[in-house]
Design an enzyme around this catalytic site. Structure first.
Site, PDB file in Angstrom:
ATOM      1  N   ASP A  44      29.063 -41.905 -42.931  1.00 35.10           N
ATOM      2  CA  ASP A  44      28.284 -41.497 -41.762  1.00 35.10           C
ATOM      3  C   ASP A  44      27.628 -42.745 -41.168  1.00 35.10           C
ATOM      4  OD1 ASP A  44      28.933 -38.912 -42.421  1.00 35.10           O
ATOM      5  OD2 ASP A  44      26.980 -38.407 -43.265  1.00 35.10           O
TER       6      ASP A  44
ATOM      7  N   ARG B 273      35.764 -41.485 -37.272  1.00 36.45           N
ATOM      8  CA  ARG B 273      35.172 -40.260 -36.729  1.00 36.45           C
ATOM      9  C   ARG B 273      34.276 -40.697 -35.556  1.00 36.45           C
ATOM     10  NH1 ARG B 273      30.718 -38.373 -40.422  1.00 36.45           N
ATOM     11  NH2 ARG B 273      31.893 -36.723 -41.447  1.00 36.45           N
TER      12      ARG B 273
HETATM   13  P1  FAD Z   1      26.353 -32.056 -27.008  1.00 39.03           P
HETATM   14  O1  FAD Z   1      26.530 -32.455 -25.592  1.00 39.03           O
HETATM   15  O2  FAD Z   1      25.041 -32.416 -27.675  1.00 39.03           O
HETATM   16  O3  FAD Z   1      26.598 -30.540 -27.220  1.00 39.03           O
HETATM   17  C1  FAD Z   1      27.731 -29.884 -26.699  1.00 39.03           C
HETATM   18  C2  FAD Z   1      27.564 -28.403 -26.769  1.00 39.03           C
HETATM   19  O4  FAD Z   1      27.419 -27.990 -28.123  1.00 39.03           O
HETATM   20  C3  FAD Z   1      26.318 -27.931 -26.028  1.00 39.03           C
HETATM   21  O5  FAD Z   1      26.616 -26.691 -25.430  1.00 39.03           O
HETATM   22  C4  FAD Z   1      25.315 -27.773 -27.153  1.00 39.03           C
HETATM   23  O6  FAD Z   1      24.331 -26.815 -26.821  1.00 39.03           O
HETATM   24  C5  FAD Z   1      26.214 -27.297 -28.279  1.00 39.03           C
HETATM   25  N1  FAD Z   1      25.580 -27.679 -29.544  1.00 39.03           N
HETATM   26  C6  FAD Z   1      25.384 -28.912 -30.027  1.00 39.03           C
HETATM   27  N2  FAD Z   1      24.710 -28.852 -31.201  1.00 39.03           N
HETATM   28  C7  FAD Z   1      24.458 -27.527 -31.415  1.00 39.03           C
HETATM   29  C8  FAD Z   1      23.781 -26.787 -32.449  1.00 39.03           C
HETATM   30  N3  FAD Z   1      23.206 -27.394 -33.482  1.00 39.03           N
HETATM   31  N4  FAD Z   1      23.750 -25.429 -32.350  1.00 39.03           N
HETATM   32  C9  FAD Z   1      24.351 -24.795 -31.339  1.00 39.03           C
HETATM   33  N5  FAD Z   1      24.988 -25.437 -30.335  1.00 39.03           N
HETATM   34  C10 FAD Z   1      25.038 -26.783 -30.375  1.00 39.03           C
HETATM   35  N6  FAD Z   1      25.686 -38.630 -35.339  1.00 39.03           N
HETATM   36  C11 FAD Z   1      25.438 -39.874 -35.795  1.00 39.03           C
HETATM   37  O7  FAD Z   1      24.712 -40.629 -35.156  1.00 39.03           O
HETATM   38  N7  FAD Z   1      26.003 -40.317 -36.975  1.00 39.03           N
HETATM   39  C12 FAD Z   1      26.859 -39.549 -37.702  1.00 39.03           C
HETATM   40  O8  FAD Z   1      27.358 -39.993 -38.744  1.00 39.03           O
HETATM   41  C13 FAD Z   1      27.164 -38.235 -37.218  1.00 39.03           C
HETATM   42  N8  FAD Z   1      28.025 -37.444 -37.877  1.00 39.03           N
HETATM   43  C14 FAD Z   1      28.414 -36.262 -37.300  1.00 39.03           C
HETATM   44  C15 FAD Z   1      29.439 -35.529 -37.882  1.00 39.03           C
HETATM   45  C16 FAD Z   1      29.910 -34.369 -37.269  1.00 39.03           C
HETATM   46  C17 FAD Z   1      31.015 -33.607 -37.905  1.00 39.03           C
HETATM   47  C18 FAD Z   1      29.335 -33.933 -36.036  1.00 39.03           C
HETATM   48  C19 FAD Z   1      29.841 -32.710 -35.332  1.00 39.03           C
HETATM   49  C20 FAD Z   1      28.305 -34.648 -35.470  1.00 39.03           C
HETATM   50  C21 FAD Z   1      27.827 -35.806 -36.079  1.00 39.03           C
HETATM   51  N9  FAD Z   1      26.800 -36.557 -35.503  1.00 39.03           N
HETATM   52  C22 FAD Z   1      26.530 -37.810 -36.005  1.00 39.03           C
HETATM   53  C23 FAD Z   1      25.972 -36.004 -34.407  1.00 39.03           C
HETATM   54  C24 FAD Z   1      26.482 -36.426 -33.043  1.00 39.03           C
HETATM   55  O9  FAD Z   1      26.234 -37.790 -32.833  1.00 39.03           O
HETATM   56  C25 FAD Z   1      25.764 -35.637 -31.920  1.00 39.03           C
HETATM   57  O10 FAD Z   1      24.379 -35.922 -31.973  1.00 39.03           O
HETATM   58  C26 FAD Z   1      25.944 -34.133 -32.027  1.00 39.03           C
HETATM   59  O11 FAD Z   1      27.241 -33.811 -32.430  1.00 39.03           O
HETATM   60  C27 FAD Z   1      25.704 -33.480 -30.659  1.00 39.03           C
HETATM   61  O12 FAD Z   1      26.616 -33.968 -29.721  1.00 39.03           O
HETATM   62  P2  FAD Z   1      27.910 -33.144 -29.199  1.00 39.03           P
HETATM   63  O13 FAD Z   1      29.023 -34.126 -29.075  1.00 39.03           O
HETATM   64  O14 FAD Z   1      28.174 -32.009 -30.089  1.00 39.03           O
HETATM   65  O15 FAD Z   1      27.591 -32.728 -27.732  1.00 39.03           O
END
Ligand code: FAD
Length: 311
Positions: A130, A180
């Protein structure tokens, strides 16, 4: 929400009395490796969705807790292998020793990667690193290179919001490794970060184009797109198709409990889907951060905290 996540008293109370609440059950796959592997098996059998197990805990300085994190992650890897599931585990460098120093952290990462490498090749076996805050980016990228040089199955997370990611990605797409790609959860100032969600999404797509290039495919590079943004996911699928990538040559990775209906839909459309599946008893800070990511979750918070008997 950050205050809720950081309140030690609330965390202790919730974790002692609330492990059966809907909130814990929604975002956490089990108390221990056995429960998490059971959840992973159910997801694979019911939906064809794979998992990456993550033992909950981050920014840990206590050497006893660090050792426990390492041992729990190794136990999860071994259990996945024994169950015939693909051995995929994720770690935060600050959970396995980086708070005490790079030497301890990288030694522990190597122990985990070796445990992953020992398992049968049932699917995509990886230790996924991560990516945490900016201070950890250079050490984590270095750790990934070191594990690859040792011939170990390591993958790394890169953040689209960071300007330096274009540079970090460049040398990786020509190797048989995996990245990732996430938008990034650790905002910085304009000198380090693309500013605003539109600019971050545009950069995500630009990076994805490189990950889905002919050069990457020929090198055996494996792209992982970790996003819940369905409009972005549609563009990624189109891009992959246009560039001749089969759905089994890349994957989407989503958080356990976040938009599960959409996860199943994506899988039913033939896309490879993995869930990031946290397990352990230190679940409160992780779960409450997930709640904070979507305003609609706030309405559910009260209900989610109720024990199952009330549903
Ligand atoms: P967004 O634009 O934030 O969301 C897109 C849509 O999904 C929106 O409609 C939003 O409302 C919905 N959504 C998002 N989160 C939720 C929720 N919790 N509940 C319901 N709906 C939701 N970040 C790091 O900095 N380092 C990492 O190592 C890391 N690992 C990750 C691993 C995975 C498998 C995932 C999925 C995310 C990870 N992240 C990590 C977090 C990532 O950086 C984002 O902060 C997070 O995924 C939100 O961005 P998004 O691309 O989903 O888009």
């Amino acid at each position: 929400m950050i205050a809720l996540a950081r309140s030690e008293r609330l965390k202790q109370t919730m974790q002692r009395f609330g492990s059966t609440t809907r909130l814990a059950r929604r975002f956490v796959g089990g108390d221990g490796a056995e429960g998490a592997v059971r959840t992973a098996r159910r997801l694979r059998d019911e939906f064809g969705i794979t998992a990456s197990l993550f033992y909950l805990g981050e920014y840990i300085g206590d050497p006893v807790a660090v050792e426990q994190n390492v041992e729990m992650t190794i136990a999860a890897a071994e259990r996945l292998g024994a169950e015939g599931l693909d051995t995929h585990v994720s770690i935060d460098p600050t959970a396995i020793g980086y708070m005490a120093g790079e030497e301890l952290g990288s030694r522990n990462a190597e122990r985990i990667a070796q445990a992953v490498a020992r398992q049968a090749p049932n699917g995509r076996n990886y230790l996924m690193l991560d990516m945490e805050d900016l201070a950890l980016v250079e050490p984590t990228v270095r750790l990934h290179r070191q594990l690859l040089a040792a011939g170990l199955p390591a993958a790394v997370t890169l953040q689209a919001r960071l300007r330096r990611t274009e540079h970090d990605l460049r040398s990786l797409v020509s190797r048989a490794t995996s990245v990732r790609l996430v938008k990034g959860a650790f905002p910085r100032g304009p000198s380090d970060d693309h500013q605003g969600s539109r600019a971050i999404t545009q950069n995500y797509l630009a990076l994805a184009r490189r990950m889905l290039s002919a050069e990457a495919r020929e090198a055996g590079f494996y792209p992982v797109f970790a996003t819940h943004d369905d409009a972005l996911a549609r563009e990624l699928v189109d891009l992959a198709q246009a560039n001749g990538w089969r759905p089994d040559q890349y994957e989407f990775e989503l958080l356990y409990g976040v938009r599960p209906g959409w996860q199943q839909q994506l899988r039913a459309q033939g896309q490879a889907v993995r869930v990031y599946l946290p397990f352990g008893t230190d679940w409160w800070p992780y779960a409450i951060r997930r709640v904070g990511e979507n305003p609609r979750n706030l309405l559910l918070l009260g209900r989610a905290l109720m024990p199952r008997a009330r549903s």
